[in-house]
Scaffold this motif. Structure first.
Motif, PDB file in Angstrom:
ATOM      1  N   ILE A 167      40.546  30.285  33.673  1.00  0.00           N
ATOM      2  CA  ILE A 167      41.897  30.829  33.571  1.00  0.00           C
ATOM      3  C   ILE A 167      42.711  30.029  32.566  1.00  0.00           C
ATOM      4  CG2 ILE A 167      44.025  31.333  34.836  1.00  0.00           C
ATOM      5  CD1 ILE A 167      41.628  33.111  35.561  1.00  0.00           C
ATOM      6  N   LEU A 168      42.559  28.705  32.593  1.00  0.00           N
ATOM      7  CA  LEU A 168      43.304  27.852  31.667  1.00  0.00           C
ATOM      8  C   LEU A 168      42.904  28.119  30.218  1.00  0.00           C
ATOM      9  CD1 LEU A 168      43.201  24.445  33.609  1.00  0.00           C
ATOM     10  CD2 LEU A 168      45.105  26.062  33.471  1.00  0.00           C
ATOM     11  N   GLU A 169      41.672  28.544  29.993  1.00  0.00           N
ATOM     12  CA  GLU A 169      41.217  28.831  28.640  1.00  0.00           C
ATOM     13  C   GLU A 169      41.935  30.036  28.031  1.00  0.00           C
ATOM     14  OE1 GLU A 169      37.026  29.296  28.929  1.00  0.00           O
ATOM     15  OE2 GLU A 169      36.643  27.145  29.225  1.00  0.00           O
ATOM     16  N   LEU A 170      42.610  30.821  28.860  1.00  0.00           N
ATOM     17  CA  LEU A 170      43.371  31.955  28.351  1.00  0.00           C
ATOM     18  C   LEU A 170      44.675  31.516  27.697  1.00  0.00           C
ATOM     19  CD1 LEU A 170      42.955  34.415  31.351  1.00  0.00           C
ATOM     20  CD2 LEU A 170      41.640  34.356  29.241  1.00  0.00           C
ATOM     21  N   ASP A 171      45.093  30.292  27.965  1.00  0.00           N
ATOM     22  CA  ASP A 171      46.342  29.797  27.394  1.00  0.00           C
ATOM     23  C   ASP A 171      46.189  29.601  25.889  1.00  0.00           C
ATOM     24  OD1 ASP A 171      47.821  29.659  29.803  1.00  0.00           O
ATOM     25  OD2 ASP A 171      46.820  27.781  30.321  1.00  0.00           O
ATOM     26  N   GLU A 172      47.240  29.936  25.170  1.00  0.00           N
ATOM     27  CA  GLU A 172      47.206  29.811  23.720  1.00  0.00           C
ATOM     28  C   GLU A 172      47.569  28.404  23.265  1.00  0.00           C
ATOM     29  OE1 GLU A 172      49.869  32.841  22.472  1.00  0.00           O
ATOM     30  OE2 GLU A 172      48.391  34.452  22.682  1.00  0.00           O
ATOM     31  N   ASP A 173      48.209  27.645  24.134  1.00  0.00           N
ATOM     32  CA  ASP A 173      48.575  26.274  23.780  1.00  0.00           C
ATOM     33  C   ASP A 173      48.682  25.447  25.053  1.00  0.00           C
ATOM     34  OD1 ASP A 173      51.112  26.897  24.961  1.00  0.00           O
ATOM     35  OD2 ASP A 173      51.772  27.735  23.048  1.00  0.00           O
ATOM     36  N   ASP A 174      49.094  24.213  24.888  1.00  0.00           N
ATOM     37  CA  ASP A 174      49.136  23.287  26.017  1.00  0.00           C
ATOM     38  C   ASP A 174      50.322  23.506  26.948  1.00  0.00           C
ATOM     39  OD1 ASP A 174      46.818  22.076  25.187  1.00  0.00           O
ATOM     40  OD2 ASP A 174      47.826  20.493  24.049  1.00  0.00           O
ATOM     41  N   THR A 175      51.146  24.496  26.660  1.00  0.00           N
ATOM     42  CA  THR A 175      52.244  24.781  27.584  1.00  0.00           C
ATOM     43  C   THR A 175      51.745  25.520  28.816  1.00  0.00           C
ATOM     44  OG1 THR A 175      52.767  26.886  26.518  1.00  0.00           O
ATOM     45  CG2 THR A 175      53.898  24.907  25.684  1.00  0.00           C
ATOM     46  N   HIS A 176      50.550  26.141  28.715  1.00  0.00           N
ATOM     47  CA  HIS A 176      49.932  26.856  29.837  1.00  0.00           C
ATOM     48  C   HIS A 176      50.832  27.972  30.371  1.00  0.00           C
ATOM     49  CE1 HIS A 176      46.782  23.872  29.825  1.00  0.00           C
ATOM     50  NE2 HIS A 176      47.645  22.902  30.018  1.00  0.00           N
ATOM     51  N   GLY A 220      43.075  41.873  53.692  1.00  0.00           N
ATOM     52  CA  GLY A 220      42.136  40.766  53.537  1.00  0.00           C
ATOM     53  C   GLY A 220      41.329  40.925  52.256  1.00  0.00           C
ATOM     54  N   HIS A 221      40.892  42.157  52.001  1.00  0.00           N
ATOM     55  CA  HIS A 221      40.126  42.452  50.796  1.00  0.00           C
ATOM     56  C   HIS A 221      40.946  42.175  49.542  1.00  0.00           C
ATOM     57  CE1 HIS A 221      37.280  44.454  48.168  1.00  0.00           C
ATOM     58  NE2 HIS A 221      38.247  45.241  47.720  1.00  0.00           N
ATOM     59  N   PHE A 222      42.197  42.578  49.562  1.00  0.00           N
ATOM     60  CA  PHE A 222      43.077  42.387  48.411  1.00  0.00           C
ATOM     61  C   PHE A 222      43.278  40.906  48.095  1.00  0.00           C
ATOM     62  CE2 PHE A 222      47.416  41.381  47.054  1.00  0.00           C
ATOM     63  CZ  PHE A 222      47.382  41.907  45.779  1.00  0.00           C
ATOM     64  N   LEU A 223      43.682  40.129  49.103  1.00  0.00           N
ATOM     65  CA  LEU A 223      43.981  38.717  48.845  1.00  0.00           C
ATOM     66  C   LEU A 223      42.702  37.921  48.581  1.00  0.00           C
ATOM     67  CD1 LEU A 223      46.243  36.709  48.539  1.00  0.00           C
ATOM     68  CD2 LEU A 223      46.120  36.232  50.993  1.00  0.00           C
ATOM     69  N   LYS A 224      41.586  38.369  49.134  1.00  0.00           N
ATOM     70  CA  LYS A 224      40.305  37.737  48.824  1.00  0.00           C
ATOM     71  C   LYS A 224      40.026  37.823  47.331  1.00  0.00           C
ATOM     72  CE  LYS A 224      36.553  40.065  49.018  1.00  0.00           C
ATOM     73  NZ  LYS A 224      35.377  40.877  49.443  1.00  0.00           N
ATOM     74  N   GLY A 225      40.231  39.015  46.758  1.00  0.00           N
ATOM     75  CA  GLY A 225      39.959  39.197  45.340  1.00  0.00           C
ATOM     76  C   GLY A 225      40.878  38.376  44.456  1.00  0.00           C
ATOM     77  N   SER A 226      42.167  38.379  44.768  1.00  0.00           N
ATOM     78  CA  SER A 226      43.118  37.600  43.975  1.00  0.00           C
ATOM     79  C   SER A 226      42.813  36.109  44.052  1.00  0.00           C
ATOM     80  CB  SER A 226      44.549  37.857  44.490  1.00  0.00           C
ATOM     81  OG  SER A 226      44.904  39.206  44.334  1.00  0.00           O
ATOM     82  N   SER A 227      42.456  35.654  45.240  1.00  0.00           N
ATOM     83  CA  SER A 227      42.146  34.230  45.426  1.00  0.00           C
ATOM     84  C   SER A 227      40.868  33.853  44.693  1.00  0.00           C
ATOM     85  CB  SER A 227      42.005  33.924  46.927  1.00  0.00           C
ATOM     86  OG  SER A 227      43.199  34.223  47.629  1.00  0.00           O
ATOM     87  N   ALA A 228      39.884  34.732  44.713  1.00  0.00           N
ATOM     88  CA  ALA A 228      38.620  34.459  44.021  1.00  0.00           C
ATOM     89  C   ALA A 228      38.835  34.311  42.527  1.00  0.00           C
ATOM     90  CB  ALA A 228      37.620  35.572  44.311  1.00  0.00           C
ATOM     91  N   THR A 229      39.729  35.108  41.968  1.00  0.00           N
ATOM     92  CA  THR A 229      39.984  35.062  40.541  1.00  0.00           C
ATOM     93  C   THR A 229      40.504  33.704  40.097  1.00  0.00           C
ATOM     94  OG1 THR A 229      40.399  37.424  40.417  1.00  0.00           O
ATOM     95  CG2 THR A 229      41.336  36.084  38.665  1.00  0.00           C
ATOM     96  N   LEU A 230      41.315  33.061  40.924  1.00  0.00           N
ATOM     97  CA  LEU A 230      41.879  31.753  40.586  1.00  0.00           C
ATOM     98  C   LEU A 230      41.073  30.602  41.164  1.00  0.00           C
ATOM     99  CD1 LEU A 230      45.712  32.456  41.016  1.00  0.00           C
ATOM    100  CD2 LEU A 230      44.360  32.421  38.911  1.00  0.00           C
ATOM    101  N   GLY A 231      40.036  30.898  41.918  1.00  0.00           N
ATOM    102  CA  GLY A 231      39.217  29.834  42.486  1.00  0.00           C
ATOM    103  C   GLY A 231      39.810  29.205  43.735  1.00  0.00           C
ATOM    104  N   VAL A 232      40.652  29.956  44.445  1.00  0.00           N
ATOM    105  CA  VAL A 232      41.253  29.441  45.677  1.00  0.00           C
ATOM    106  C   VAL A 232      40.260  29.719  46.808  1.00  0.00           C
ATOM    107  CG1 VAL A 232      43.320  29.427  47.131  1.00  0.00           C
ATOM    108  CG2 VAL A 232      43.511  29.982  44.706  1.00  0.00           C
TER     109      VAL A 232
END
Length: 209
Positions: free
Chosen positions: A90-99, A136-148
């Motif tokens: 996810i951090l690699e999507l940032d264009e600069d160090d401001t994140h 549960g399904h919804f928040l599972k997916g969102s959490s998985a995307t960020l690695g939570v």
């Protein structure tokens, strides 16, 4: 749709592909101008087999910058808060160090989680197992995307319990059993989310410019 619309990078240009979704009720995505969505199957979203992990807040060390990318110390004896292999993508999507872009995604996740917990409480009061499973399904997916990871795991259980199934024990449940298990898990997952939210806010505070 949750945040787990798969993020990909273009092989034809240097444009970064960035996408996320605003709310469970909305099918539209808020994206940057040159973006596209690669939809991922929620149930097939798996974490890498040997992830780098973030340490517990009580003993965490600041993440270091290596070649412009954020990396984390590894720890085999600490519970995982954030799967850093995923978070770093996810951090690699940032264009600069401001994140700025990844921060926007994470802040949207905070909003999604808060609303989902409110909706879970309401569905639990109404004993609406189908709604609880969907949430549960919804928040599972969102959490998985960020690695939570802990939130992801607990929400997957809520999803299955809402379907009257205990996969850990390999048994079917009746409605009362399912509601009792979900009630306990909702309390647990709120705590897990709180720890993860604190960790992410701390990370962005330490890495803001």
């Amino acid at each position: 749709m949750p945040l787990d619309d798969k993020v990909e990078q273009s092989t034809a240009s240097q444009d970064t592909i960035k996408s996320y979704t605003a709310s469970p009720e909305s099918l539209s995505s808020s994206v940057k101008t040159q973006a596209k969505i690669g939809v991922n199957n929620h149930d097939s979203h798996q974490a890498p087999s040997s992830p780098t992990t973030a340490k517990q807040l009580s003993s965490s060390e600041p993440l270091t910058q290596q070649n412009g990318d954020a990396e984390a110390e590894t720890s085999s004896d600490q519970d995982e808060i954030i799967n850093m292999s995923i978070f770093n993508q996810i951090l690699e999507l940032d264009e600069d160090d401001t994140h700025d872009f990844s921060r926007e995604m994470v802040e949207e996740y905070y909003t999604q989680a808060a609303q989902t917990f409110d909706d879970m409480d309401a569905a639990l009061t109404e004993k609406d197992l189908e709604k609880l499973s969907d949430l549960g399904h919804f928040l599972k997916g969102s959490s998985a995307t960020l690695g939570v990871t802990h939130v992801q795991s607990s929400c997957e259980k809520i999803q299955r319990y809402g379907q009257l199934r205990d996969e850990d024990k390999g048994i079917d449940l009746d409605s009362k059993q399912a509601l009792d298990l979900i009630r306990q898990l909702i309390s647990q997952v709120k705590g897990e989310y709180s720890v993860a939210e604190t960790w992410m806010k701390k990370w962005y505070t330490e890495h803001s410019e």
